[in-house]
Enzyme design. Structure first.
Site, PDB file in Angstrom:
ATOM      1  N   HIS A 143     -17.184  16.177  -6.856  1.00 45.12           N
ATOM      2  CA  HIS A 143     -15.878  15.869  -6.262  1.00 45.12           C
ATOM      3  C   HIS A 143     -15.914  16.082  -4.755  1.00 45.12           C
ATOM      4  CE1 HIS A 143     -15.172  16.784 -10.481  1.00 45.12           C
ATOM      5  NE2 HIS A 143     -14.100  16.029 -10.409  1.00 45.12           N
ATOM      6  N   LYS A 170     -20.214  11.046 -13.194  1.00 47.61           N
ATOM      7  CA  LYS A 170     -18.839  11.041 -12.687  1.00 47.61           C
ATOM      8  C   LYS A 170     -18.829  11.509 -11.234  1.00 47.61           C
ATOM      9  CE  LYS A 170     -14.287  13.074 -12.740  1.00 47.61           C
ATOM     10  NZ  LYS A 170     -13.438  14.218 -13.045  1.00 47.61           N
ATOM     11  N   SER A 267       7.550  -4.998  -6.510  1.00 42.08           N
ATOM     12  CA  SER A 267       6.742  -6.207  -6.744  1.00 42.08           C
ATOM     13  C   SER A 267       5.767  -6.061  -7.917  1.00 42.08           C
ATOM     14  CB  SER A 267       5.983  -6.590  -5.476  1.00 42.08           C
ATOM     15  OG  SER A 267       6.882  -6.981  -4.472  1.00 42.08           O
ATOM     16  N   LYS A 314       3.730  -7.827   8.764  1.00 36.92           N
ATOM     17  CA  LYS A 314       3.996  -9.269   8.641  1.00 36.92           C
ATOM     18  C   LYS A 314       3.579 -10.071   9.871  1.00 36.92           C
ATOM     19  CE  LYS A 314       7.806  -8.691   5.418  1.00 36.92           C
ATOM     20  NZ  LYS A 314       9.163  -9.052   5.033  1.00 36.92           N
ATOM     21  N   ASP A 351      10.187 -15.347   3.057  1.00 32.04           N
ATOM     22  CA  ASP A 351      11.309 -14.424   3.275  1.00 32.04           C
ATOM     23  C   ASP A 351      12.606 -15.152   3.607  1.00 32.04           C
ATOM     24  OD1 ASP A 351      10.375 -11.881   2.847  1.00 32.04           O
ATOM     25  OD2 ASP A 351       9.696 -11.566   4.903  1.00 32.04           O
ATOM     26  N   ALA A 385      13.825  -6.912  15.009  1.00 26.80           N
ATOM     27  CA  ALA A 385      13.103  -8.035  15.609  1.00 26.80           C
ATOM     28  C   ALA A 385      11.674  -8.102  15.086  1.00 26.80           C
ATOM     29  CB  ALA A 385      13.117  -7.889  17.135  1.00 26.80           C
ATOM     30  N   GLY A 387       9.009  -8.808  11.559  1.00 23.10           N
ATOM     31  CA  GLY A 387       8.703  -9.995  10.762  1.00 23.10           C
ATOM     32  C   GLY A 387       9.902 -10.550  10.015  1.00 23.10           C
TER      33      GLY A 387
END
Length: 527
Positions: A143, A170, A267, A314, A351, A385, A387
């Site tokens: 790990h 692992k 989403s 965006k 959009d 202002a 995307g």
């Protein structure tokens, strides 16, 4: 039982989809007492786990002989015993000989798997004197809680673990960037031995979901949100019900939403359920991304087939695309990217269609039927202002509205206002701006989004000058801005309506199939 093939997914009679992969789901079991552990194991079985990881280091009191015997005999699922020491991220702080004795005992008493750390395997093997149980598989683990090493270092690590006599390799690393996961996928897919390879943290989530695609032996899924044995573990419920884990395979196409933050996004719920409803072989995930250019450079295969894009990427994403739809180019923002069969990236903006059509629908309902858009001639105030702000400003202008841009930094508001031929304000001026009544207000910033749900971009008093208020934020569905607009008797349009509207076109571009509009509305009705 007769098999029915439906849209590429094999189904058994009765509609239950068959497993398309052999990757196991392991539930980590951490509790103070053995009785509590046994209860959790029943829950794990009910939830759909394939095996349980018994974390002996979580027990408050531990009698190795009787406790291990009880757990092995009463567990409803195959068992993996782990006794993680503090020096490898666990809770055991006692002496090493006793710890390794307990693992050896677990092997003798019928454990299906035991996990021994790479740093301890030589000592463990020496104490075994070659008396290894035939039934019990030894997982040798390493790990790294700091980072994800280079491909070469990971390859050397796997070779060392294999050389120690491991039945299953692992390793777990930590994601400092989402692109770290690519090196781990590379190792997994080329491994000649069974391998468990996880990348910890939110940026490593993809490694936990996509195990079946790249051939991982198992993934870890928790029983409850937040009760994790390592950072970034999803719940079993989410693996099965959101990400359709049992249906993933080597040919599954990968989609996702690029954002920062992104864990709030609905989403994945929407697209994965829609994929499942038609048997489309794809999976859609949240992608916590720092730099979009690096993401696209790293994940350049056709497997990574499509992306949605949200705050704050965006605008940056426009330059990453090989081709951009003219409207998106004009707006200067992309929220949907599709990888074409030749590997080229195509960007577009869905959009403004989603938001403008939702706003028009409500205005149409409150006005007499008229030709043209109900937005024509209206004063349309856009907050933000970025995307989404650009998309809304462009969409409103196209419909004949007079556009005003309000932004925290006046300079950015001015830049966008110049492009769309509108007026600019600083956000501080907005509450005192009311040259007329019956205006439209559209918030495209993250003001009011979870967790800062008490924030609002405008005073309640100022809302009476508006006939409609729209908020792009959809977590929560009713933000403080929308609540105060309702209290002021103003029509509202929620971010959920825009979210559904913009998703229609994205789904069609991703899949080539018509969007299941009623299903999308039904899924989002609960939010």
């Amino acid at each position: 039982m007769e098999l029915v093939v439906e849209s590429g997914v094999k189904k058994m009679e009765g509609g239950e989809a068959m497993r398309r992969n052999q990757t196991l789901i392991c539930a980590p079991i951490m509790a103070d007492t053995v009785d509590q552990m046994l209860n959790l194991m029943q829950n794990a079985k009910t939830s759909g786990a394939d095996l349980v990881e018994v974390r002996l280091d979580s027990l408050k009191s531990f009698n190795p002989q009787s406790d291990i015997d009880t757990i092995v005999k009463q567990s409803p699922l195959p068992t993996l015993f782990t006794y993680r020491p503090t020096w490898e991220g666990g809770q055991y702080a006692g002496d090493e000989a006793s710890r390794l004795d307990a693992l050896r005992l677990a092997m003798e008493l019928g454990a299906d798997y035991i996990d021994v750390e790479l740093k301890a395997i030589d000592e463990f093997n020496t104490a075994l004197h070659g008396n290894k149980s035939a039934k019990c598989k030894v997982i040798v683990s390493s790990h790294n809680y700091d980072n994800t090493p280079s491909s070469e270092e990971l390859g050397n690590l796997v070779a060392r673990i294999q050389a120690s006599g491991a039945d299953i390799v692992k390793f777990a690393t930590t994601a400092l960037d989402i692109t770290d996961v690519a090196r781990v996928f590379q190792i997994t897919v080329h491994s000649q031995v069974p391998i468990i390879a996880m990348v910890m943290g939110e940026k490593g989530l993809m490694s936990r979901i996509l195990c079946p695609k790249f051939g991982g032996y198992l993934t870890f899924g928790t029983l409850e949100v937040g009760k994790v044995s390592a950072p970034g573990q999803p719940t079993i419920k989410d693996l099965l019900n959101i990400y359709n884990f049992r249906q993933l395979g080597p040919d599954t196409k990968i989609f996702g939403i690029i954002g920062k933050p992104v864990s709030h996004s609905k989403s994945p719920l929407l697209y994965n359920e829609a994929f499942r409803s038609v048997g489309f072989n794809g999976v859609y995930m949240p992608l916590l991304v720092d730099d979009v250019a690096t993401l696209f450079r790293t994940y350049s295969s056709l497997d990574f087939a499509g992306f949605s894009c949200t705050i704050p990427h965006k605008e940056a994403i426009v330059d990453c695309c090989d081709e951009v739809d003219p409207t998106a180019k004009l707006i200067g923002a992309v929220n949907c990217v599709v990888r074409r069969p030749d590997g080229k990236l195509f960007g577009c903006n869905t959009d403004y269609v989603g938001a403008i059509s939702a706003i028009e629908e409500v205005l149409q309902g409150s006005q007499p039927i008229m030709s043209g858009s109900p937005l024509a001639g209206k004063l349309f105030v856009v907050i933000g202002a970025g995307g989404a702000g650009k998309a809304l400003a462009y969409g409103a202008k196209e419909k004949g509205a007079r556009v005003v841009i309000a932004n925290r930094t006046y300079e950015r508001a001015r830049e966008l206002a110049d492009v769309v031929g509108g007026q600019a304000l600083s956000l501080d001026e907005l509450s005192n701006f009311h040259p007329e009544t019956d205006m439209i207000l559209a918030n495209t910033t993250s003001i009011g989004m979870q967790p800062k749900v008490d924030d609002t971009p405008i005073s309640k008093e100022a809302l009476r000058y508006y006939s409609l208020v729209f908020d792009a934020v959809y977590t929560p569905k009713i933000t403080r801005l929308l609540r105060e607009a309702q209290e002021s008797g103003v029509n509202i349009v929620t971010g959920v309506e825009m979210f559904i509207g913009q998703a229609y076109e994205q789904y069609e571009r991703f899949t080539g199939l018509p969007a299941p509009k009623e299903l999308f509305k039904k899924i989002m009705a609960g939010y």
